[in-house]
Scaffold this active site. Structure first.
Site, PDB file in Angstrom:
ATOM      1  N   TYR A  15      -5.670   7.355  17.872  1.00 63.17           N
ATOM      2  CA  TYR A  15      -6.935   7.438  17.063  1.00 63.17           C
ATOM      3  C   TYR A  15      -6.973   5.887  16.814  1.00 63.17           C
ATOM      4  CZ  TYR A  15      -7.435  11.852  19.466  1.00 63.17           C
ATOM      5  OH  TYR A  15      -7.993  12.902  20.363  1.00 63.17           O
ATOM      6  N   GLU A  36      -1.355  23.254  21.109  1.00 59.71           N
ATOM      7  CA  GLU A  36      -1.671  23.075  18.908  1.00 59.71           C
ATOM      8  C   GLU A  36      -1.540  24.437  18.719  1.00 59.71           C
ATOM      9  OE1 GLU A  36      -6.237  22.675  19.683  1.00 59.71           O
ATOM     10  OE2 GLU A  36      -5.898  19.902  19.725  1.00 59.71           O
TER      11      GLU A  36
END
Length: 169
Positions: free
Chosen positions: A131, A24
């Site tokens: 997702y 990240e």
């Protein structure tokens, strides 16, 4: 295999937190120590809970999910906040991430949690696509707010004294 984390998993969980932070682009922000994680997950008043994913063949830890309960004032019911979900790159695509999410969804169902929520970085398109494939609703009208460091201290310095509640009549 998905299982509840144990104290012995803390070093691997910490290592995966650092791996996730590197992915990240924020590894310098991942400062949690093993001692802090042990206390948060296994101390007398746990702040969070974790599941780990193990490789069926090697038994090695390939992923984890760290979560904590939350409360929705509008519904009056607890929910779950997923703080971190991570599967090591070499284990991706084998179903570990989906298995972790399914196990967390089952915990929600067992505990009567109506909401299961988490954040995802807007630039993380592969994860967003994953997702979406699960039917996740992206709440694009909400913005995450964070107060830290100097601004947090400055605001705290302006706080009025908070007294004890008035005694019941």
């Amino acid at each position: 295999m998905i299982r509840h984390a144990t104290v012995g998993d803390v070093p691997e969980i910490r290592a995966m937190i650092r791996e996730l932070a590197a992915y990240e682009r924020a590894v310098e922000q991942a400062r949690a120590t093993e001692e802090q994680l042990r206390e948060a997950l296994f101390g007398p008043h746990p702040a969070a809970y974790a599941l780990v994913a193990e490789d069926d063949d090697s038994g090695g830890t390939v992923g984890f999910a760290l979560w904590f309960p939350r409360f929705a004032t509008w519904t009056g019911v607890r929910g779950m906040h997923l703080e971190d979900l991570y599967v090591r790159p070499g284990a991706r695509g084998a179903g570990h991430g989906k298995a972790l999410l399914a196990a967390l969804a089952a915990i929600c169902e067992e505990n009567g949690y109506e909401r299961f929520e988490w954040w995802v970085l807007a630039w993380n398109e592969p994860t967003i696509a994953f997702y979406r494939s699960l039917g996740v609703e992206l709440l694009e009208e909400w913005t995450v707010c964070r107060l830290t460091g100097g601004p947090l201290r400055r605001l705290a310095a302006q706080a009025p004294a908070v007294g004890d509640p008035a005694p019941a009549a």
